[in-house]
Design a protein around this motif. Structure first.
Motif, PDB file in Angstrom:
ATOM      1  N   GLY A 143      32.056 -27.637  -8.382  1.00 15.00           N
ATOM      2  CA  GLY A 143      31.262 -26.653  -9.111  1.00 15.00           C
ATOM      3  C   GLY A 143      29.786 -26.883  -8.880  1.00 15.00           C
ATOM      4  N   LEU A 144      28.996 -26.295  -9.743  1.00 21.13           N
ATOM      5  CA  LEU A 144      27.548 -26.414  -9.649  1.00 21.13           C
ATOM      6  C   LEU A 144      27.053 -27.516 -10.579  1.00 21.13           C
ATOM      7  N   ALA A 145      26.188 -28.374 -10.072  1.00 17.80           N
ATOM      8  CA  ALA A 145      25.549 -29.406 -10.895  1.00 17.80           C
ATOM      9  C   ALA A 145      24.040 -29.182 -10.889  1.00 17.80           C
ATOM     10  N   ILE A 146      23.439 -29.247 -12.090  1.00 20.88           N
ATOM     11  CA  ILE A 146      21.982 -29.167 -12.213  1.00 20.88           C
ATOM     12  C   ILE A 146      21.486 -30.558 -12.583  1.00 20.88           C
ATOM     13  N   VAL A 147      20.758 -31.178 -11.663  1.00 23.98           N
ATOM     14  CA  VAL A 147      20.255 -32.538 -11.851  1.00 23.98           C
ATOM     15  C   VAL A 147      18.815 -32.468 -12.337  1.00 23.98           C
ATOM     16  N   VAL A 148      18.562 -33.048 -13.525  1.00 22.52           N
ATOM     17  CA  VAL A 148      17.222 -33.070 -14.106  1.00 22.52           C
ATOM     18  C   VAL A 148      16.646 -34.471 -13.940  1.00 22.52           C
ATOM     19  N   LEU A 149      15.522 -34.566 -13.240  1.00 21.88           N
ATOM     20  CA  LEU A 149      14.825 -35.840 -13.055  1.00 21.88           C
ATOM     21  C   LEU A 149      13.550 -35.794 -13.882  1.00 21.88           C
ATOM     22  N   ASP A 150      13.619 -36.326 -15.099  1.00 21.19           N
ATOM     23  CA  ASP A 150      12.470 -36.317 -15.995  1.00 21.19           C
ATOM     24  C   ASP A 150      11.538 -37.471 -15.631  1.00 21.19           C
ATOM     25  N   GLU A 151      10.227 -37.248 -15.765  1.00 22.58           N
ATOM     26  CA  GLU A 151       9.202 -38.228 -15.376  1.00 22.58           C
ATOM     27  C   GLU A 151       9.458 -38.720 -13.957  1.00 22.58           C
ATOM     28  N   VAL A 152       9.694 -37.748 -13.073  1.00 26.57           N
ATOM     29  CA  VAL A 152      10.063 -38.049 -11.690  1.00 26.57           C
ATOM     30  C   VAL A 152       8.956 -38.807 -10.959  1.00 26.57           C
ATOM     31  N   ASP A 153       7.720 -38.734 -11.477  1.00 28.53           N
ATOM     32  CA  ASP A 153       6.615 -39.448 -10.835  1.00 28.53           C
ATOM     33  C   ASP A 153       6.796 -40.959 -10.876  1.00 28.53           C
ATOM     34  N   ALA A 154       7.727 -41.446 -11.729  1.00 22.15           N
ATOM     35  CA  ALA A 154       8.004 -42.892 -11.762  1.00 22.15           C
ATOM     36  C   ALA A 154       8.707 -43.344 -10.486  1.00 22.15           C
ATOM     37  N   LEU A 155       9.260 -42.399  -9.714  1.00 22.23           N
ATOM     38  CA  LEU A 155       9.954 -42.750  -8.469  1.00 22.23           C
ATOM     39  C   LEU A 155       8.966 -42.766  -7.303  1.00 22.23           C
ATOM     40  N   ARG A 156       7.965 -43.599  -7.419  1.00 21.60           N
ATOM     41  CA  ARG A 156       6.982 -43.711  -6.343  1.00 21.60           C
ATOM     42  C   ARG A 156       7.468 -44.748  -5.323  1.00 21.60           C
ATOM     43  N   GLY A 157       6.784 -44.814  -4.223  1.00 22.75           N
ATOM     44  CA  GLY A 157       7.139 -45.802  -3.217  1.00 22.75           C
ATOM     45  C   GLY A 157       8.151 -45.257  -2.230  1.00 22.75           C
ATOM     46  N   GLU A 158       8.425 -46.045  -1.226  1.00 19.61           N
ATOM     47  CA  GLU A 158       9.277 -45.621  -0.115  1.00 19.61           C
ATOM     48  C   GLU A 158      10.688 -45.267  -0.573  1.00 19.61           C
ATOM     49  N   HIS A 159      11.298 -46.126  -1.420  1.00 17.53           N
ATOM     50  CA  HIS A 159      12.684 -45.889  -1.835  1.00 17.53           C
ATOM     51  C   HIS A 159      12.796 -44.655  -2.724  1.00 17.53           C
ATOM     52  N   GLY A 160      11.800 -44.452  -3.602  1.00 15.28           N
ATOM     53  CA  GLY A 160      11.824 -43.279  -4.458  1.00 15.28           C
ATOM     54  C   GLY A 160      11.715 -41.996  -3.655  1.00 15.28           C
ATOM     55  N   CYS A 161      10.790 -41.967  -2.690  1.00 20.49           N
ATOM     56  CA  CYS A 161      10.632 -40.774  -1.847  1.00 20.49           C
ATOM     57  C   CYS A 161      11.869 -40.528  -0.995  1.00 20.49           C
ATOM     58  N   ASP A 162      12.478 -41.608  -0.534  1.00 14.97           N
ATOM     59  CA  ASP A 162      13.712 -41.474   0.259  1.00 14.97           C
ATOM     60  C   ASP A 162      14.834 -40.866  -0.590  1.00 14.97           C
ATOM     61  N   LEU A 163      14.937 -41.294  -1.853  1.00 11.07           N
ATOM     62  CA  LEU A 163      15.959 -40.737  -2.738  1.00 11.07           C
ATOM     63  C   LEU A 163      15.716 -39.244  -2.964  1.00 11.07           C
ATOM     64  N   LEU A 164      14.460 -38.864  -3.225  1.00 13.12           N
ATOM     65  CA  LEU A 164      14.152 -37.451  -3.430  1.00 13.12           C
ATOM     66  C   LEU A 164      14.483 -36.638  -2.181  1.00 13.12           C
TER      67      LEU A 164
END
Length: 400
Positions: A143-164
């Motif tokens: 089905g359809l999933a809506i993923v909410v990433l709150d305070e997404v700016d906490a995912l800084r750095g190489e690994h965070g950008c790679d995940l996004l």
């Protein structure tokens, strides 16, 4: 049990202040959200195709803290689920992650897997394996999933950008499921640091939340107060004062609600039959002390030393503290602690971070032929700051 402690318990139990204090918590989503009708409509229009099983556009939501971003998102998703139930169609699955707390790629993916019913270990898997299990969980949900990433700016750095990047491309790996992303951030400049491919995919639709003004905050507080307090317990000036104080801090509804709740708790502890403006003032001091202590506690050591230098210059009566004066004293403190000091440019960056956190105000002024200089002013009560810095044993002996 001591008599004094028994007296405290009896006084709190006897007080009739709250009906339901949980209605003043920031994570409570009421049936109505005053002064957010436009934002609710915009987000609803974007997500509406989900009722048909069609993947909505990704959405990026900006706004200062306490402007209703998370509340509106949860409100619309709840309404979406209710409408799907009435129409007897499959509702989209909502997965919510607060990246401030789950602030690594592993923890974000582990949380998403758990919400899809996929059990994963707390540690031990590679990010690639964790992502593979997440994709498998999505496929099994069909089905359809809506993923909410709150305070997404906490995912800084190489690994965070790679995940996004992976999350914005996940639909290419799915055949029986679809994913839409909602990113929420307080940092209006966050996307400037993103890979252009992530930025364009994550921000297909953008929504900006403006701060509340004093009158709007009053409306919000009156709505919550009817649910949270015993009738007639609030003096007339309490809600306007809470709204005015919060409006000074960028129209932060969360701040206003915290002020009102803590004012009620102060009155309750005193055994008072009314919540007064005096209780609000005491609540303001309590909240500021707790906020400062929490912010200072989480700062790196050199950030604390920089803040200590600003505090000590303030104690000496230096009204206009320049970056050079702060750096000179910072170096002296580092020598006292037998630490290698950072460069002046890095300390200037740390001062900007303190400014963003609201602990200081840093403004650039012209000194004519001498060029530009940064003037720093302490924004908080010195005694509260000293208490926060004093929690670090390395600094406590340096503060008078």
């Amino acid at each position: 049990m001591s008599t004094a402690l028994e007296d405290v318990f009896h006084r709190v139990l006897a007080a009739r202040v709250f009906k339901d204090r949980e209605k003043l918590r920031p994570d409570y989503v009421p049936e109505e959200l005053p002064h957010r009708e436009f934002e609710i409509k915009r987000l609803g229009e974007t997500l509406a195709p989900a009722i048909k099983g069609v993947r909505p556009s990704n959405v990026f939501i900006y706004g200062l803290p306490g402007t209703g971003k998370t509340a509106v998102t949860k409100f619309v998703l709840k309404a979406l689920a209710r409408t799907a139930a009435k129409l007897a169609v499959k509702a989209p699955r909502s997965c919510y992650v607060n990246c401030k707390y789950d602030n690594t790629a592993y923890r974000v993916l582990a949380s998403l897997c758990e919400q899809l019913g996929v059990k994963v270990p707390f540690t031990g898997l590679s990010i690639s394996e964790l992502f593979r299990r997440f994709v498998t969980g999505l496929e099994e949900s069909r089905g359809l999933a809506i993923v909410v990433l709150d305070e997404v700016d906490a995912l800084r750095g190489e690994h965070g950008c790679d995940l996004l990047y992976r999350l914005t491309r996940v639909n290419s790996e799915l055949s029986s499921s679809k994913v839409s992303l909602i990113g929420i951030t307080n940092d209006l400049k966050f996307t400037e640091s993103l890979d252009p491919r992530v930025k364009s995919a994550l921000g297909e639709e953008e929504l900006v939340f403006k701060p509340y003004d004093s009158e709007e905050l009053e409306d919000i507080l009156r709505q919550r107060a009817r649910l949270a307090f015993v009738d007639g317990v609030l003096e007339d000036g309490v809600i306007p004062l809470c709204a005015t104080l919060a409006a000074r801090e960028h129209g932060d509804a969360r701040r206003a609600l915290d002020l009102l709740r803590v004012a009620g708790e102060v009155a309750e502890r005193e055994g008072a039959c009314k919540v007064t403006e005096g209780h609000v003032r005491r609540a303001q001091r309590e909240i500021e002390r707790d906020r400062v202590v929490e912010v200072v506690r989480s700062m790196p050591l050199h950030g604390k030393i920089t803040l200590a230098a600003i505090y000590l210059l303030e104690k000496k009566g230096v009204r206009e503290k320049t970056t050079g004066e702060i750096y000179s004293l910072y170096r002296d403190l580092c020598r006292s602690l037998r630490l290698d000091e950072l460069t002046q440019r890095r300390i200037s960056d740390l001062i900007n971070e303190l400014d963003s956190a609201g602990l200081v105000t840093a403004r650039v002024v012209s000194r004519g032929r001498r060029g530009l200089t940064k003037i720093v002013k302490l924004n908080i009560d010195g005694s509260i700051l000293k208490a926060g810095l004093g929690e670090d044993g390395r600094l406590s002996d340096l503060l008078p």
